[in-house]
Enzyme design. Sequence first.
Site, mmCIF file in Angstrom:
data_model
loop_
_atom_site.group_PDB
_atom_site.id
_atom_site.type_symbol
_atom_site.label_atom_id
_atom_site.label_comp_id
_atom_site.label_asym_id
_atom_site.label_seq_id
_atom_site.Cartn_x
_atom_site.Cartn_y
_atom_site.Cartn_z
ATOM 1 N N GLY A 183 2.390 -16.923 12.830
ATOM 2 C CA GLY A 183 2.654 -18.361 13.024
ATOM 3 C C GLY A 183 2.418 -19.066 11.660
ATOM 4 N N ASP A 184 2.037 -18.471 10.760
ATOM 5 C CA ASP A 184 1.918 -19.089 9.336
ATOM 6 C C ASP A 184 2.327 -18.122 8.166
ATOM 7 O OD1 ASP A 184 0.950 -20.814 7.160
ATOM 8 O OD2 ASP A 184 -0.448 -21.364 8.635
ATOM 9 N N ASP A 185 1.821 -18.129 7.193
ATOM 10 C CA ASP A 185 2.296 -17.240 5.931
ATOM 11 C C ASP A 185 2.149 -15.696 6.411
ATOM 12 O OD1 ASP A 185 3.236 -19.354 4.562
ATOM 13 O OD2 ASP A 185 1.319 -19.627 3.490
#
Length: 467
Positions: A251-253
């Site tokens: 959900g992020d990097d």
Amino acid sequence: MELYHESTCHFLGKLIIALTWGILCVRAAECIEYEALSCRKHTALLTDFGGKGDGKMSNTKAFRKAIHELSKFATDGGAQLIVPPGKWLTGPFNLTSKFTLYIHKDAVLLVSQDEAEWDLIPPLPSYGVGRDTPGPRFISFIFGTNLTDVVITGGNGTIDGQGQPWWTKFRQGQLKNTRPYLIEIMFSDHVQISNLTLINSPSWNVHPVYSSFVVIKGLTILAPVDSPNTDGINPDSCSNTRIEDCFIVSGDDCIAVKSGWDEYGIAFGMPTKHLIIRNLTCISPDSAVIALGSEMSGGIQDVRAENIGAISSESGLRIKTAIGRGAYIKDVFVRGMTLQTMKYTFWITGDYGAHPDEHYDPKALPVIQGINVKDVVAKNVTIAGKLVGIDGDTFNGICISNVAIELSEQAKQLQWNCSNIKGVSSQVTPQPCALLPDKNIECPFPTDTLPVDKIQFQTCAAATTMH
């Protein structure tokens, strides 16, 4: 508890270790065949310390007791703790030096959702405050500090962070402290994290910080693509780190390279340097495949990434910085990216303005210099590149060569958005902006070998069948 050494099999009682293709016998009627069982002189099972893998009983005390007892062998060949098949509900626990945690392929660690089980610890000194809230933060699930020679591995066993309640509380503003990370090792050297599946972390998954000679290999990291801040691997103020052969859905990097936040990171002054990233596959619709920053106030230097693949991700290479960060991101080398369905191929900006507090120095400008990317194929891309420096702080030495970008039907008319940058390009389609003139060159990639690439990877194995 009595521990037996290599080549001994004790069918009456407790733990034994045999050599290659031997038998591990816990009781007379229960044996486990294994291959090259242990990296350590001493080995034990979690069940020897009262552990129960029924998915219901808390094993927090069992883990803590086991590691405490096994820490006594640090000066005698070290120790390995095996988590056997089962579902092992547990709160957080701390590792020790000269130690291997081995999670069997049919074992699942279920991370406790009971906040009462989680100690609070101070914010990281290079951040000054917690990432979610200003005060203390929850200790990470698997945690260690000031360690030497620690291995977290398995036969692709699973750690389930059970993060949904944490995500819900975070979104609703109900948390008073920063969420825990799944694995965090601080102020340590010679760390190996390998051959595991990590799912549903409350926040970041793997966070080596203030450490050196870190090898991260063969991880599968999975989180819902809308889960908040579930970064895959975040090397932070680390030197000589190697990340390879990992698959991340986040959900992020997928990988975020960091080194402290604004005035706290500047004061702490510990850069991330000599970082290798290779053989990475990433899916992150709202974030980057590889991000540098935004917290980079200790500096980032000598990053080498190659053989990177991604689909359905926001950006391939992302640099995030801002006024107040100070320090530098320089000598970054990327080659061999294959990207499919991206918003940006390259995204470099100096306006990522989140700050820990209002005490940052507005005169602390970051130096972005020597960003080299070559041999990239990207398809179904909306924007080829957004490269935007800071007024009065030009980002220099950007080199992009041998890059073929195929645009999507929804592609923006302005394919390259450039300002306050300086560099060159060669054999890039579509044609880059005027600030990246074609010079008919090949961007460099280092040919020397970093010390971390000479570290021998420890292959540990444990139970393969039980009868």
